[in-house]
Design an enzyme around this catalytic site. Structure first.
Site, PDB file in Angstrom:
ATOM      1  N   CYS A   7       0.845  -1.204   0.000  1.00 52.98           N
ATOM      2  CA  CYS A   7       0.000   0.000   0.000  1.00 52.98           C
ATOM      3  C   CYS A   7       0.879   1.253   0.000  1.00 52.98           C
ATOM      4  O   CYS A   7       0.556   2.240  -0.660  1.00 52.98           O
ATOM      5  CB  CYS A   7      -0.960  -0.001   1.182  1.00 52.98           C
ATOM      6  SG  CYS A   7      -2.364  -1.122   0.976  1.00 52.98           S
ATOM      7  N   ASP A  30      10.320  -6.682  -8.818  1.00 54.26           N
ATOM      8  CA  ASP A  30      10.647  -7.233  -7.498  1.00 54.26           C
ATOM      9  C   ASP A  30      12.054  -6.772  -7.102  1.00 54.26           C
ATOM     10  O   ASP A  30      12.990  -6.820  -7.903  1.00 54.26           O
ATOM     11  CB  ASP A  30      10.582  -8.768  -7.527  1.00 54.26           C
ATOM     12  CG  ASP A  30      10.529  -9.350  -6.123  1.00 54.26           C
ATOM     13  OD1 ASP A  30       9.485  -9.918  -5.755  1.00 54.26           O
ATOM     14  OD2 ASP A  30      11.536  -9.236  -5.388  1.00 54.26           O
ATOM     15  N   HIS A  46      -6.416  -2.883  -1.187  1.00 58.43           N
ATOM     16  CA  HIS A  46      -5.749  -3.881  -0.346  1.00 58.43           C
ATOM     17  C   HIS A  46      -6.620  -5.130  -0.154  1.00 58.43           C
ATOM     18  O   HIS A  46      -7.750  -5.051   0.326  1.00 58.43           O
ATOM     19  CB  HIS A  46      -5.387  -3.298   1.024  1.00 58.43           C
ATOM     20  CG  HIS A  46      -4.702  -4.302   1.901  1.00 58.43           C
ATOM     21  ND1 HIS A  46      -3.332  -4.385   2.001  1.00 58.43           N
ATOM     22  CD2 HIS A  46      -5.203  -5.305   2.668  1.00 58.43           C
ATOM     23  CE1 HIS A  46      -3.023  -5.387   2.808  1.00 58.43           C
ATOM     24  NE2 HIS A  46      -4.143  -5.962   3.217  1.00 58.43           N
ATOM     25  N   ASN A  86       1.823 -16.610  -3.488  1.00 56.94           N
ATOM     26  CA  ASN A  86       2.063 -17.317  -2.237  1.00 56.94           C
ATOM     27  C   ASN A  86       0.988 -16.928  -1.225  1.00 56.94           C
ATOM     28  O   ASN A  86       0.548 -15.771  -1.201  1.00 56.94           O
ATOM     29  CB  ASN A  86       3.451 -16.957  -1.709  1.00 56.94           C
ATOM     30  CG  ASN A  86       4.554 -17.418  -2.656  1.00 56.94           C
ATOM     31  OD1 ASN A  86       4.471 -18.493  -3.244  1.00 56.94           O
ATOM     32  ND2 ASN A  86       5.583 -16.602  -2.814  1.00 56.94           N
ATOM     33  N   GLY A  92       4.677 -19.281   1.940  1.00 57.19           N
ATOM     34  CA  GLY A  92       5.833 -18.411   1.746  1.00 57.19           C
ATOM     35  C   GLY A  92       5.487 -16.964   1.470  1.00 57.19           C
ATOM     36  O   GLY A  92       6.283 -16.218   0.898  1.00 57.19           O
ATOM     37  N   HIS A  97      -0.271  -8.586   1.127  1.00 53.58           N
ATOM     38  CA  HIS A  97      -1.098  -7.805   0.186  1.00 53.58           C
ATOM     39  C   HIS A  97      -1.060  -8.634  -1.089  1.00 53.58           C
ATOM     40  O   HIS A  97       0.034  -8.896  -1.619  1.00 53.58           O
ATOM     41  CB  HIS A  97      -0.496  -6.398  -0.007  1.00 53.58           C
ATOM     42  CG  HIS A  97      -1.232  -5.507  -0.972  1.00 53.58           C
ATOM     43  ND1 HIS A  97      -1.643  -4.222  -0.642  1.00 53.58           N
ATOM     44  CD2 HIS A  97      -1.613  -5.697  -2.261  1.00 53.58           C
ATOM     45  CE1 HIS A  97      -2.249  -3.667  -1.689  1.00 53.58           C
ATOM     46  NE2 HIS A  97      -2.234  -4.540  -2.687  1.00 53.58           N
ATOM     47  N   HIS A  99      -0.535 -10.417  -4.339  1.00 52.86           N
ATOM     48  CA  HIS A  99       0.329 -10.097  -5.473  1.00 52.86           C
ATOM     49  C   HIS A  99       0.587 -11.346  -6.287  1.00 52.86           C
ATOM     50  O   HIS A  99       0.688 -12.447  -5.753  1.00 52.86           O
ATOM     51  CB  HIS A  99       1.665  -9.470  -5.024  1.00 52.86           C
ATOM     52  CG  HIS A  99       2.388 -10.255  -3.958  1.00 52.86           C
ATOM     53  ND1 HIS A  99       2.019 -10.224  -2.636  1.00 52.86           N
ATOM     54  CD2 HIS A  99       3.468 -11.079  -4.036  1.00 52.86           C
ATOM     55  CE1 HIS A  99       2.843 -10.995  -1.939  1.00 52.86           C
ATOM     56  NE2 HIS A  99       3.722 -11.539  -2.762  1.00 52.86           N
TER      57      HIS A  99
HETATM   58  P1  AMP Z   1       5.994 -13.040  -1.242  1.00 52.30           P
HETATM   59  O1  AMP Z   1       7.184 -13.625  -0.546  1.00 52.30           O
HETATM   60  O2  AMP Z   1       5.292 -13.939  -2.184  1.00 52.30           O
HETATM   61  O3  AMP Z   1       5.064 -12.381  -0.242  1.00 52.30           O
HETATM   62  O4  AMP Z   1       6.573 -11.897  -2.171  1.00 52.30           O
HETATM   63  C1  AMP Z   1       6.952 -10.652  -1.703  1.00 52.30           C
HETATM   64  C2  AMP Z   1       7.945 -10.126  -2.688  1.00 52.30           C
HETATM   65  O5  AMP Z   1       8.087  -8.734  -2.476  1.00 52.30           O
HETATM   66  C3  AMP Z   1       9.350 -10.726  -2.539  1.00 52.30           C
HETATM   67  O6  AMP Z   1       9.700 -11.392  -3.760  1.00 52.30           O
HETATM   68  C4  AMP Z   1      10.228  -9.521  -2.253  1.00 52.30           C
HETATM   69  O7  AMP Z   1      11.477  -9.587  -2.904  1.00 52.30           O
HETATM   70  C5  AMP Z   1       9.392  -8.376  -2.788  1.00 52.30           C
HETATM   71  N1  AMP Z   1       9.641  -7.089  -2.162  1.00 52.30           N
HETATM   72  C6  AMP Z   1       9.786  -6.820  -0.846  1.00 52.30           C
HETATM   73  N2  AMP Z   1       9.956  -5.494  -0.660  1.00 52.30           N
HETATM   74  C7  AMP Z   1       9.920  -4.919  -1.883  1.00 52.30           C
HETATM   75  C8  AMP Z   1      10.050  -3.584  -2.364  1.00 52.30           C
HETATM   76  N3  AMP Z   1      10.247  -2.548  -1.534  1.00 52.30           N
HETATM   77  N4  AMP Z   1       9.981  -3.368  -3.702  1.00 52.30           N
HETATM   78  C9  AMP Z   1       9.796  -4.399  -4.550  1.00 52.30           C
HETATM   79  N5  AMP Z   1       9.646  -5.672  -4.167  1.00 52.30           N
HETATM   80  C10 AMP Z   1       9.713  -5.934  -2.849  1.00 52.30           C
HETATM   81 ZN    ZN Z   2      -1.758  -3.323   1.184  1.00 51.92          ZN
END
Ligand code: AMP
Ligand code: ZN
Length: 114
Positions: A7, A30, A46, A86, A92, A97, A99
């Site tokens: 968010c 990412d 959200h 995930n 994992g 949020h 994605h």
């Molecule tokens: P998940 O583990 O499926 O919840 O994915 C979360 C993803 O967010 C991970 O692959 C992280 O590398 C990515 N992530 C975390 N912080 C940031 C950020 N500030 N900008 C871009 N990606 C991020």
């Molecule tokens: Zn959010």
């Protein structure tokens, strides 16, 4: 107060490398890529995760997945790619949020139990 990382990215409180945006959806790179192309596609509204989806989200889910597909085309992932979402601890999920990960640009490995 909403303390959600994604968010904050949507609200430009945290910088990101955006690759697509419309009224409902944001896509950005990412920060810790697991493949040559690793993009996150998220709804601006959200939602905690796929476990919280219901009938009201049917159209939004379609748009999110089509956005992933369009990005796969834009990044020329014609040899193949993967969508991952995930869910909670065992799945994992580190950011609560919803994605969709778009992964591609090389041969992806198998996945399963750690
Ligand atoms: P998940 O583990 O499926 O919840 O994915 C979360 C993803 O967010 C991970 O692959 C992280 O590398 C990515 N992530 C975390 N912080 C940031 C950020 N500030 N900008 C871009 N990606 C991020
Ligand atoms: Zn959010």
């Amino acid at each position: 107060m909403n303390n959600c990382l994604f968010c904050k990215i949507i609200n430009n409180e945290i910088p990101s490398e955006k690759v697509y945006e419309d009224g409902e959806i944001l896509a950005f790179k990412d920060i810790n890529p697991a493949a040559p192309v690793h993009i996150l596609v998220i709804p601006k509204k959200h939602i905690d995760g796929a476990d919280e989806l219901n009938q009201e989200h049917t159209e939004l889910i379609g748009k999110l997945i089509l956005t992933v597909k369009h990005l796969a085309e834009e990044y020329n992932l014609d040899k193949g790619w993967r969508i991952v979402t995930n869910i909670k601890e065992h799945g994992g999920q580190t950011v609560r949020h919803l994605h969709f990960h778009l992964l591609g640009g090389g041969q992806l490995g198998d996945f399963g139990l750690r």
